[in-house]
Design an enzyme around this catalytic site. Structure first.
Site, short mmCIF file in Angstrom:
data_model
loop_
_atom_site.label_atom_id
_atom_site.label_comp_id
_atom_site.label_asym_id
_atom_site.label_seq_id
_atom_site.Cartn_x
_atom_site.Cartn_y
_atom_site.Cartn_z
N GLN A 32 1.03 -1.90 -0.01
CA GLN A 32 -0.13 -0.17 0.42
C GLN A 32 1.08 0.97 0.20
O GLN A 32 0.50 2.28 -0.54
CB GLN A 32 -1.06 0.53 0.74
N GLN A 33 1.82 1.51 0.87
CA GLN A 33 2.77 2.49 0.57
C GLN A 33 3.41 2.34 -1.01
O GLN A 33 3.86 4.00 -0.75
CB GLN A 33 4.20 2.11 1.46
N ASP A 35 2.29 1.49 -3.96
CA ASP A 35 1.36 2.25 -3.91
C ASP A 35 0.98 3.51 -3.62
O ASP A 35 0.97 4.42 -5.00
CB ASP A 35 -0.17 1.58 -4.11
N LEU A 81 23.44 -22.23 -27.94
CA LEU A 81 24.71 -23.21 -27.10
C LEU A 81 25.05 -24.56 -27.98
O LEU A 81 23.61 -24.64 -28.94
CB LEU A 81 24.74 -23.12 -25.75
N GLU A 111 25.81 -22.92 -14.24
CA GLU A 111 24.89 -22.18 -14.16
C GLU A 111 23.10 -23.16 -14.70
O GLU A 111 23.30 -24.34 -15.58
CB GLU A 111 24.59 -20.69 -14.55
N LYS A 113 20.22 -23.62 -17.20
CA LYS A 113 20.07 -23.23 -17.85
C LYS A 113 18.19 -23.06 -17.63
O LYS A 113 17.44 -24.22 -18.01
CB LYS A 113 19.85 -24.39 -19.11
N ASP A 115 14.06 -21.84 -18.83
CA ASP A 115 13.68 -22.02 -20.00
C ASP A 115 12.55 -21.23 -20.33
O ASP A 115 12.32 -21.50 -20.93
CB ASP A 115 13.09 -23.52 -20.15
N ARG A 134 16.49 -11.67 -28.98
CA ARG A 134 17.06 -12.29 -30.33
C ARG A 134 16.49 -12.65 -31.32
O ARG A 134 17.67 -12.67 -31.82
CB ARG A 134 17.35 -14.41 -29.55
N GLU A 171 17.20 -14.54 -19.57
CA GLU A 171 16.27 -14.63 -20.04
C GLU A 171 14.75 -14.69 -19.32
O GLU A 171 14.87 -14.47 -17.94
CB GLU A 171 16.50 -16.48 -19.49
N TYR A 223 22.49 -13.53 -17.32
CA TYR A 223 23.76 -14.54 -17.52
C TYR A 223 24.68 -14.01 -18.14
O TYR A 223 25.72 -15.42 -18.38
CB TYR A 223 22.78 -16.06 -18.02
N LYS A 286 30.59 -22.89 -18.46
CA LYS A 286 31.11 -21.52 -19.85
C LYS A 286 32.77 -21.78 -18.87
O LYS A 286 32.41 -21.57 -18.05
CB LYS A 286 30.75 -20.77 -19.93
N LYS A 310 21.24 -31.02 -21.20
CA LYS A 310 20.38 -31.35 -21.14
C LYS A 310 19.51 -32.16 -20.71
O LYS A 310 20.30 -33.05 -21.16
CB LYS A 310 20.10 -30.88 -22.56
N CYS A 404 -18.27 -37.16 -37.72
CA CYS A 404 -18.01 -35.20 -36.56
C CYS A 404 -18.71 -36.28 -35.76
O CYS A 404 -20.12 -36.03 -35.73
CB CYS A 404 -18.88 -34.56 -36.94
N CYS A 407 -22.01 -33.13 -34.80
CA CYS A 407 -22.81 -33.05 -35.51
C CYS A 407 -23.35 -34.45 -37.08
O CYS A 407 -24.44 -34.13 -37.66
CB CYS A 407 -22.65 -31.64 -36.49
N CYS A 422 -14.31 -31.48 -40.64
CA CYS A 422 -15.70 -31.88 -40.20
C CYS A 422 -16.38 -30.47 -41.83
O CYS A 422 -15.99 -29.60 -40.68
CB CYS A 422 -16.66 -31.72 -39.59
N CYS A 428 -21.86 -26.58 -37.69
CA CYS A 428 -21.70 -27.48 -36.71
C CYS A 428 -21.78 -26.77 -35.37
O CYS A 428 -20.70 -25.54 -35.86
CB CYS A 428 -19.95 -28.49 -37.36
S1 IVH Z 1 24.73 -17.89 -22.81
C1 IVH Z 1 27.36 -17.38 -26.44
N1 IVH Z 1 23.32 -19.12 -20.21
O1 IVH Z 1 20.23 -20.55 -23.99
C2 IVH Z 1 26.57 -17.61 -25.24
N2 IVH Z 1 22.53 -19.45 -22.04
O2 IVH Z 1 21.46 -22.26 -27.02
C3 IVH Z 1 25.32 -17.34 -24.61
N3 IVH Z 1 20.26 -19.69 -21.63
O3 IVH Z 1 19.56 -18.25 -26.76
C4 IVH Z 1 24.56 -17.79 -24.13
N4 IVH Z 1 20.46 -20.44 -19.31
O4 IVH Z 1 18.25 -18.40 -24.26
C5 IVH Z 1 23.38 -19.22 -21.90
N5 IVH Z 1 22.81 -20.03 -18.32
C6 IVH Z 1 22.07 -19.35 -19.44
C7 IVH Z 1 21.58 -19.68 -20.21
C8 IVH Z 1 21.57 -19.51 -21.47
C9 IVH Z 1 19.65 -20.41 -21.19
C10 IVH Z 1 19.56 -20.36 -23.47
C11 IVH Z 1 19.91 -18.50 -24.08
C12 IVH Z 1 20.41 -18.75 -25.20
C13 IVH Z 1 20.06 -20.35 -25.40
C14 IVH Z 1 21.86 -21.24 -26.19
#
Ligand code: IVH
Length: 666
Positions: A32-33, A35, A81, A111, A113, A115, A134, A171, A223, A286, A310, A404, A407, A422, A428
């Site tokens: 509230q504060q 807002d 990647l 780190e 990944k 999605d 991208r 991301e 990242y 990395k 993956k 169908c 109908c 259909c 329908c």
């Molecule tokens: S580094 C040159 N770090 O994965 C490398 N990418 O297949 C730059 N992604 O398009 C990306 N988590 O959308 C990096 N910890 C992470 C990531 C990450 C997800 C995605 C990103 C990229 C795709 C690569």
């Protein structure tokens, strides 16, 4: 304190509280504060337009002014990647790094990944200047206004010590909770569900309304830091620094040295990632030192210094009890598997799509079969296989229906298509309702006072059988027992207002198969009114750049159908726009008369569609490919090399964006 000072103070404090809440997760004041301060700032800014600031905290609420996104070139291309799926692949990568560095010691940053969808943010003097998707890796969409509504992305950096200019990538994600709530709402409203949080985030971020983006509560993890003057040689160290400037960085980052430590990290997060608020689908490894990254370099598609691991999609085995069939708005029939409920990746699964008849055949599916169900990043599970050993002896193969289920009409399968349809589009129920829903949808006639439930009501009461019937409804019919006067008025007003919707959207709203929003525009602009469109020959339709044979034939079929023609005539009689407005048809000049012009590349001042319109308004013709007949090429940045070569070979003039604008303005 004068009002100017108060504005500056409020902006600073709101940025600061925002950071504490969304990045640090440690709010110091109540909602509230917060807002209350935001309202004060909004009022003050409204009174002082001269003090407007695109990075003010008030900009986070967004607006619903639509805007086509500008395409912009990335300063550094956004690569992907290479993927790996097992420890063996990881070991091979690790060895190749060791060889590439001539045996030097190296550290690996592990780190998550994420999605979601990747975003590149540019900051100058601590202010967010630009957010770009991208795209194709070389150019992306400028979605800055939408990005500004994401609360954990700082508009002005709260920390200090950052370089004058830098880029940070990460991301954008829709948290699981938000995603589930959104899909629940959509299910209630009978709107199509998002398949997974990534699609939902992507659909949201590309929305034309930044107010809608603001309401969807997207999240972001960063990242990757890029720039000419970075604080350290280590990727990990740079991100830690970025976190001090005010960014929310990738969680669980860890620097390791040996393969065994990498495996340990992978195994730990395989289970632990299920507790994260957002979707992840693997691990990114990395090489930490930027100097070593430069030594290793890149292949054509991806860096040699990084790799993705993956995780396998989760899989379960359960019994298939029944296959049911659903009819969509186009009449396409989708088979659905109904199974014994089974736990999979955090949710209970009992239904899965079976796509089409060929898919069922390829699995040789029988009722009573034990099937393998998978949920890769998708929320809608897939059947990926059958355990033949468990098949009951008397099991019957799954047969696709011939009629169908809604109908009773005999289904048809068109050449080259996987789906059964259909063909009873006029009779329908789900098709009739679907077409009306499409007609009133936001991008079509935008009658937002009616939702899918109202359409269903109207249909069941016998008030509407087709889109033209909407215009004959009156307040008394909706207001039956008299308790709905207000909402009935709203509906009628919405329907009335739709009579002003421009012709190009009416063309889209008709729901001609394969005619989308953009093709609707192209068609409307080409034929200028419904009569010309109605009488169009196949040749005339194919003249339009962007209209192929399938769409052209579908348009012909639509206008050869008596019922459709009657609907169009009725819509015309009710006052809908059946021609471009005078403003749209007015010829600005005939300066480009007789010229065939090809558009190529990326533009700074206007979108491609706008240039197309300008060419037409000045009497020229926009054509798709370069030939001896091309008068000139309107070329933006990064015109494709093959087009350039062809133009040179044929000696065709290349006109820059600025020269073109001068040409038509003179
Ligand atoms: S580094 C040159 N770090 O994965 C490398 N990418 O297949 C730059 N992604 O398009 C990306 N988590 O959308 C990096 N910890 C992470 C990531 C990450 C997800 C995605 C990103 C990229 C795709 C690569």
């Amino acid at each position: 304190m004068d009002e100017r000072q108060r504005i500056l103070q409020l902006r600073k404090e709101l940025h600061d509280h925002n950071y504490k809440y969304y990045v640090l997760n440690q709010p110091e004041i109540t909602d509230q504060q917060f807002d209350f301060m935001m309202h004060e700032l909004q009022d003050l800014e409204a009174r002082h337009p001269e003090l407007a600031d695109p990075n003010s905290p008030t900009q986070r609420v967004g607006s619903d002014l639509g805007h086509d996104f500008q395409q912009v070139a990335h300063k550094y291309p956004m690569l992907s990647l290479a993927n790996t799926y097992n420890e063996q692949d990881v070991a091979e990568w690790y060895d190749s790094v060791k060889r590439g560095l001539g045996g030097e010691d190296f550290e690996v940053c592990c780190e998550m990944k994420y999605d979601g969808l990747s975003i590149s943010l540019t900051y100058v003097d601590g202010k967010l200047m630009r957010g770009v998707t991208r795209g194709d890796g070389v150019h992306g969409d400028d979605v800055t206004d939408n990005v500004k509504t994401i609360r954990c992305i700082p508009l002005v950096l709260p920390g200090t010590g950052y370089p004058h200019e830098f880029e940070i990538r990460g991301e954008i994600l829709m948290p699981w909770k938000v995603f589930e709530r959104l899909n629940e709402e959509r299910e209630k409203a009978e709107e199509p569900l998002f398949a997974n949080p990534r699609n939902a985030a992507s659909g949201t971020l590309k929305s034309q309304s930044s107010a809608l983006v603001a309401s969807r509560q997207l999240d972001a993890y960063l990242y990757y830091l890029l720039g000419e003057e970075l604080p350290a040689d280590g990727h990990y160290e740079n991100l830690m620094e970025a976190s001090r400037w005010g960014f929310k960085i990738s969680q669980g980052m860890k620097k390791v040295k040996t393969l065994e430590e990498i495996y340990e990290y992978i195994r730990y997060w395989d289970a632990e990632r299920k507790n994260l608020p957002v979707a992840t689908d693997g691990i990114v490894l990395k090489v930490n030192s930027l100097r070593q990254q430069r030594i290793l370099g890149y292949t054509a598609k991806s860096p040699r210094w990084a790799i993705a691991y993956k995780y396998k999609a989760e899989r379960a085995c359960t019994k298939l009890n029944e296959v049911t069939f659903q009819v969509g708005r186009t009449g396409a029939v989708t088979p659905v598997a109904n199974m014994d409920p089974v736990q999979l990746a955090g949710t209970t699964v009992k239904r899965a799509t079976l796509n089409n008849e060929d898919f069922i055949r390829s699995l040789d599916l029988h009722i009573g079969d034990y099937v393998y169900v998978e949920k890769g990043g998708e929320i809608i599970p897939k059947i990926v296989g059958v355990d033949i050993d468990q098949r009951p002896i008397i099991a019957q193969p799954v047969r696709f229906i011939t009629h169908c289920p809604e109908c009773g009409t005999r289904l048809v399968r068109y050449e080259g298509e996987a789906a059964w349809y259909c063909p009873n589009d006029a009779g329908c129920p789900p098709q009739i309702k679907g077409r009306i829903e499409h007609f009133i949808s936001r991008k079509a006639m935008n009658i937002d006072s009616i939702g899918p439930e109202t359409v269903d009501d109207f249909y069941r009461q016998g008030l509407v059988h087709n889109v033209a019937d909407l215009y004959t409804i009156n307040v008394q019919q909706i207001n039956g027992d008299g308790s709905r006067q207000k909402s009935a008025m709203k509906i009628i007003n919405g329907i009335e207002a739709s009579k002003q919707v421009p012709f190009e959207r009416v063309v889209f709203a008709l729901g001609i198969r394969f005619v989308g929003e953009t093709s609707g525009k192209l068609i409307a602009r080409h034929f200028k009114n419904i009569d010309a469109l109605k009488d169009a020959t196949l040749e005339q339709l194919l003249e339009i750049d962007g209209i192929g044979e399938v769409m052209a034939k579908s348009i012909m079929t639509y206008f050869h159908n008596e019922q459709n023609l009657e609907i169009v005539e009725r819509l015309r009689s009710y006052g809908l726009q059946m021609a471009l407005s005078e403003e749209q048809t007015a010829q600005a000049s005939d300066r480009l008369k007789g010229k065939s012009i090809v558009i190529s590349g990326v533009f700074q001042h206007h979108s491609r569609d706008e240039y197309k319109l300008m060419i037409e308004q000045h009497g020229g013709k926009n054509v798709g490919s370069i030939s001896g007949k091309t008068s000139f090429i309107l070329a933006g940045d990064n015109m494709g090399p093959s087009k350039l070569q062809k133009a040179e070979k044929l000696g065709i003039q290349i006109v820059s964006e600025d020269d073109f604008l001068n040409m038509i303005e003179e």
